[in-house]
Design a protein around this motif. Structure first.
Motif, PDB file in Angstrom:
ATOM      1  N   ARG A 118      -3.178  -5.379  -4.961  1.00 54.55           N
ATOM      2  CA  ARG A 118      -3.762  -4.369  -5.433  1.00 54.55           C
ATOM      3  C   ARG A 118      -3.072  -4.049  -6.856  1.00 54.55           C
ATOM      4  O   ARG A 118      -1.815  -3.622  -6.641  1.00 54.55           O
ATOM      5  N   GLY A 119      -3.539  -4.407  -7.893  1.00 58.26           N
ATOM      6  CA  GLY A 119      -2.662  -4.285  -9.106  1.00 58.26           C
ATOM      7  C   GLY A 119      -1.596  -5.223  -9.339  1.00 58.26           C
ATOM      8  O   GLY A 119      -1.744  -6.210  -9.300  1.00 58.26           O
ATOM      9  N   THR A 120      -0.419  -4.427  -9.400  1.00 64.85           N
ATOM     10  CA  THR A 120       0.663  -5.349  -9.376  1.00 64.85           C
ATOM     11  C   THR A 120       1.518  -5.537  -8.095  1.00 64.85           C
ATOM     12  O   THR A 120       2.635  -5.947  -8.078  1.00 64.85           O
ATOM     13  N   SER A 121       1.055  -5.010  -7.059  1.00 64.29           N
ATOM     14  CA  SER A 121       1.653  -5.006  -5.567  1.00 64.29           C
ATOM     15  C   SER A 121       0.809  -5.594  -4.506  1.00 64.29           C
ATOM     16  O   SER A 121      -0.324  -5.464  -4.551  1.00 64.29           O
ATOM     17  N   LEU A 122       1.359  -6.115  -3.762  1.00 60.47           N
ATOM     18  CA  LEU A 122       0.861  -6.525  -2.264  1.00 60.47           C
ATOM     19  C   LEU A 122       0.876  -5.283  -1.320  1.00 60.47           C
ATOM     20  O   LEU A 122       1.767  -4.572  -1.226  1.00 60.47           O
ATOM     21  N   VAL A 123      -0.106  -4.993  -0.965  1.00 58.99           N
ATOM     22  CA  VAL A 123      -0.330  -3.763   0.164  1.00 58.99           C
ATOM     23  C   VAL A 123      -1.091  -4.176   1.165  1.00 58.99           C
ATOM     24  O   VAL A 123      -1.782  -4.994   1.566  1.00 58.99           O
ATOM     25  N   LEU A 124      -0.587  -3.556   2.313  1.00 53.99           N
ATOM     26  CA  LEU A 124      -1.287  -3.906   3.645  1.00 53.99           C
ATOM     27  C   LEU A 124      -2.559  -3.368   3.622  1.00 53.99           C
ATOM     28  O   LEU A 124      -2.810  -1.919   3.493  1.00 53.99           O
ATOM     29  N   LEU A 125      -3.675  -4.040   3.796  1.00 52.49           N
ATOM     30  CA  LEU A 125      -4.899  -3.850   3.525  1.00 52.49           C
ATOM     31  C   LEU A 125      -5.499  -3.465   5.216  1.00 52.49           C
ATOM     32  O   LEU A 125      -6.046  -2.588   5.425  1.00 52.49           O
ATOM     33  N   GLU A 126      -4.956  -4.206   6.176  1.00 54.50           N
ATOM     34  CA  GLU A 126      -5.636  -4.132   7.655  1.00 54.50           C
ATOM     35  C   GLU A 126      -4.639  -4.941   8.320  1.00 54.50           C
ATOM     36  O   GLU A 126      -4.007  -5.759   8.338  1.00 54.50           O
ATOM     37  N   THR A 127      -4.498  -4.157   9.627  1.00 58.56           N
ATOM     38  CA  THR A 127      -3.963  -4.692  10.813  1.00 58.56           C
ATOM     39  C   THR A 127      -5.162  -5.144  11.648  1.00 58.56           C
ATOM     40  O   THR A 127      -5.574  -4.190  12.360  1.00 58.56           O
ATOM     41  N   LEU A 128      -5.406  -6.345  12.123  1.00 63.32           N
ATOM     42  CA  LEU A 128      -6.449  -6.933  12.823  1.00 63.32           C
ATOM     43  C   LEU A 128      -5.672  -7.193  14.257  1.00 63.32           C
ATOM     44  O   LEU A 128      -4.708  -7.872  14.537  1.00 63.32           O
ATOM     45  N   GLU A 129      -6.513  -6.988  15.248  1.00 55.22           N
ATOM     46  CA  GLU A 129      -6.455  -7.474  16.605  1.00 55.22           C
ATOM     47  C   GLU A 129      -7.359  -7.761  17.527  1.00 55.22           C
ATOM     48  O   GLU A 129      -8.612  -7.436  16.873  1.00 55.22           O
ATOM     49  N   ASN A 130      -7.340  -8.292  18.799  1.00 54.56           N
ATOM     50  CA  ASN A 130      -8.389  -8.592  19.652  1.00 54.56           C
ATOM     51  C   ASN A 130      -9.808  -9.268  18.962  1.00 54.56           C
ATOM     52  O   ASN A 130      -9.579 -10.455  18.349  1.00 54.56           O
ATOM     53  N   ASP A 131     -10.897  -8.533  19.183  1.00 57.87           N
ATOM     54  CA  ASP A 131     -12.152  -9.209  18.462  1.00 57.87           C
ATOM     55  C   ASP A 131     -12.270  -8.681  17.145  1.00 57.87           C
ATOM     56  O   ASP A 131     -13.644  -8.647  16.672  1.00 57.87           O
ATOM     57  N   ASP A 132     -11.454  -7.971  16.632  1.00 58.98           N
ATOM     58  CA  ASP A 132     -11.534  -7.491  15.050  1.00 58.98           C
ATOM     59  C   ASP A 132     -12.099  -8.879  14.328  1.00 58.98           C
ATOM     60  O   ASP A 132     -11.556  -9.973  14.762  1.00 58.98           O
ATOM     61  N   ILE A 133     -12.834  -8.828  13.242  1.00 57.61           N
ATOM     62  CA  ILE A 133     -13.196 -10.014  12.556  1.00 57.61           C
ATOM     63  C   ILE A 133     -12.139 -10.103  11.169  1.00 57.61           C
ATOM     64  O   ILE A 133     -11.988  -9.029  10.667  1.00 57.61           O
ATOM     65  N   LEU A 134     -11.558 -11.426  11.053  1.00 55.34           N
ATOM     66  CA  LEU A 134     -11.026 -11.447  10.042  1.00 55.34           C
ATOM     67  C   LEU A 134     -11.601 -12.346   8.917  1.00 55.34           C
ATOM     68  O   LEU A 134     -12.080 -13.216   9.098  1.00 55.34           O
ATOM     69  N   SER A 135     -11.664 -11.704   7.622  1.00 58.81           N
ATOM     70  CA  SER A 135     -12.592 -12.311   6.502  1.00 58.81           C
ATOM     71  C   SER A 135     -11.529 -11.977   5.260  1.00 58.81           C
ATOM     72  O   SER A 135     -10.561 -11.296   5.295  1.00 58.81           O
ATOM     73  N   THR A 136     -11.835 -12.771   4.515  1.00 61.09           N
ATOM     74  CA  THR A 136     -10.955 -12.772   3.125  1.00 61.09           C
ATOM     75  C   THR A 136     -11.821 -13.090   1.802  1.00 61.09           C
ATOM     76  O   THR A 136     -12.388 -14.172   1.743  1.00 61.09           O
ATOM     77  N   THR A 137     -11.622 -12.324   0.755  1.00 63.05           N
ATOM     78  CA  THR A 137     -12.387 -12.683  -0.440  1.00 63.05           C
ATOM     79  C   THR A 137     -11.623 -14.055  -0.966  1.00 63.05           C
ATOM     80  O   THR A 137     -12.478 -14.609  -1.750  1.00 63.05           O
ATOM     81  N   THR A 138     -10.322 -14.227  -0.782  1.00 62.51           N
ATOM     82  CA  THR A 138      -9.936 -15.601  -1.067  1.00 62.51           C
ATOM     83  C   THR A 138     -10.620 -16.923  -0.631  1.00 62.51           C
ATOM     84  O   THR A 138     -10.892 -17.745  -1.561  1.00 62.51           O
ATOM     85  N   LEU A 139     -11.494 -16.779   0.429  1.00 60.58           N
ATOM     86  CA  LEU A 139     -12.118 -17.948   0.887  1.00 60.58           C
ATOM     87  C   LEU A 139     -13.596 -17.228   1.337  1.00 60.58           C
ATOM     88  O   LEU A 139     -13.697 -16.810   2.451  1.00 60.58           O
ATOM     89  N   PRO A 140     -14.412 -16.888   0.476  1.00 63.88           N
ATOM     90  CA  PRO A 140     -15.700 -16.376   0.592  1.00 63.88           C
ATOM     91  C   PRO A 140     -16.309 -17.125   1.573  1.00 63.88           C
ATOM     92  O   PRO A 140     -16.413 -18.211   1.663  1.00 63.88           O
ATOM     93  N   GLY A 141     -16.745 -16.344   2.778  1.00 65.74           N
ATOM     94  CA  GLY A 141     -17.315 -17.044   3.809  1.00 65.74           C
ATOM     95  C   GLY A 141     -16.529 -17.032   4.861  1.00 65.74           C
ATOM     96  O   GLY A 141     -17.480 -17.303   6.084  1.00 65.74           O
ATOM     97  N   PHE A 142     -15.364 -17.158   4.687  1.00 65.63           N
ATOM     98  CA  PHE A 142     -14.515 -17.572   6.011  1.00 65.63           C
ATOM     99  C   PHE A 142     -14.528 -16.255   6.911  1.00 65.63           C
ATOM    100  O   PHE A 142     -14.365 -15.323   6.242  1.00 65.63           O
TER     101      PHE A 142
END
Length: 189
Positions: free
Chosen positions: A152-176
């Motif tokens: 985010r801007g010039t820094s890496l920031v913790l966006l989310e901490t996921l667990e269990n059945d949380d859905i992991l997705s990423t804009t780096t790999l659209p559709g993953f």
């Protein structure tokens, strides 16, 4: 008495005995040595390779590579558990059969021990932040969680901490996407 430590370089790193079962990394000129990962670590890595690899087979936006050296500067060379570089990055960061620059995604799987955990959570986070890595995941097998850091801007920031059945997705790999629990499911189940 002079107690100043020698700053190590990528040339020193290249000369190290990488085939002896230890992992050698140089971060800001300081040597870090860790032993081969354990079975749990490798099972989680295999699941990530399958999940991301299968996605990249059907959506070839980039390439995933495990345990490859990543050179970020003359005094920083690390071996992340898994990286993804995008097709448009190849000409910028691949040279002489090496990754020389920040991949689009870096994934580290925590290994037991306070030194290993501190290295991935603090030292490498700072390093990846400094060198412009767009996205960094810290996978924590004992706690069955995944921390997703994004630029985010010039820094890496913790966006989310996921667990269990949380859905992991990423804009780096659209559709993953996948459930976090899939990453920790034992192989073959």
């Amino acid at each position: 008495m002079n107690t100043k430590l020698k700053i190590l370089t990528v040339a020193d790193w290249e000369a190290m005995p990488h085939a002896n079962g230890n992992r050698y990394e140089i971060i800001e000129g300081e040597l870090f040595v860790s032993r081969s990962p354990g079975l749990t670590h490798e099972r989680v890595l295999w699941k990530l390779i399958l999940l991301i690899g299968n996605f990249l087979e059907t959506s070839p936006v980039g390439e995933g590579v495990a345990n490859v050296g990543v050179i970020l500067s003359d005094i920083s060379a690390v071996i992340p558990d898994l990286i993804v570089f995008l097709n448009e990055q190849v000409d910028k960061i691949i040279a002489d059969d090496r990754v020389k620059g920040p991949p689009a995604l870096v994934i580290e799987i925590l290994s037991p021990g306070p030194a290993n955990i501190q290295r991935d959570r603090l030292t490498k986070l700072h390093l990846y932040d400094k060198h412009g890595v767009p996205e960094y995941w810290i996978v924590d097998p004992p706690n069955l969680t995944l921390e997703r850091y994004v630029r985010r801007g010039t820094s890496l920031v913790l966006l989310e901490t996921l667990e269990n059945d949380d859905i992991l997705s990423t804009t780096t790999l659209p559709g993953f996407f996948c459930k976090v629990s899939e990453i920790f499911r034992p192989v073959g189940k």
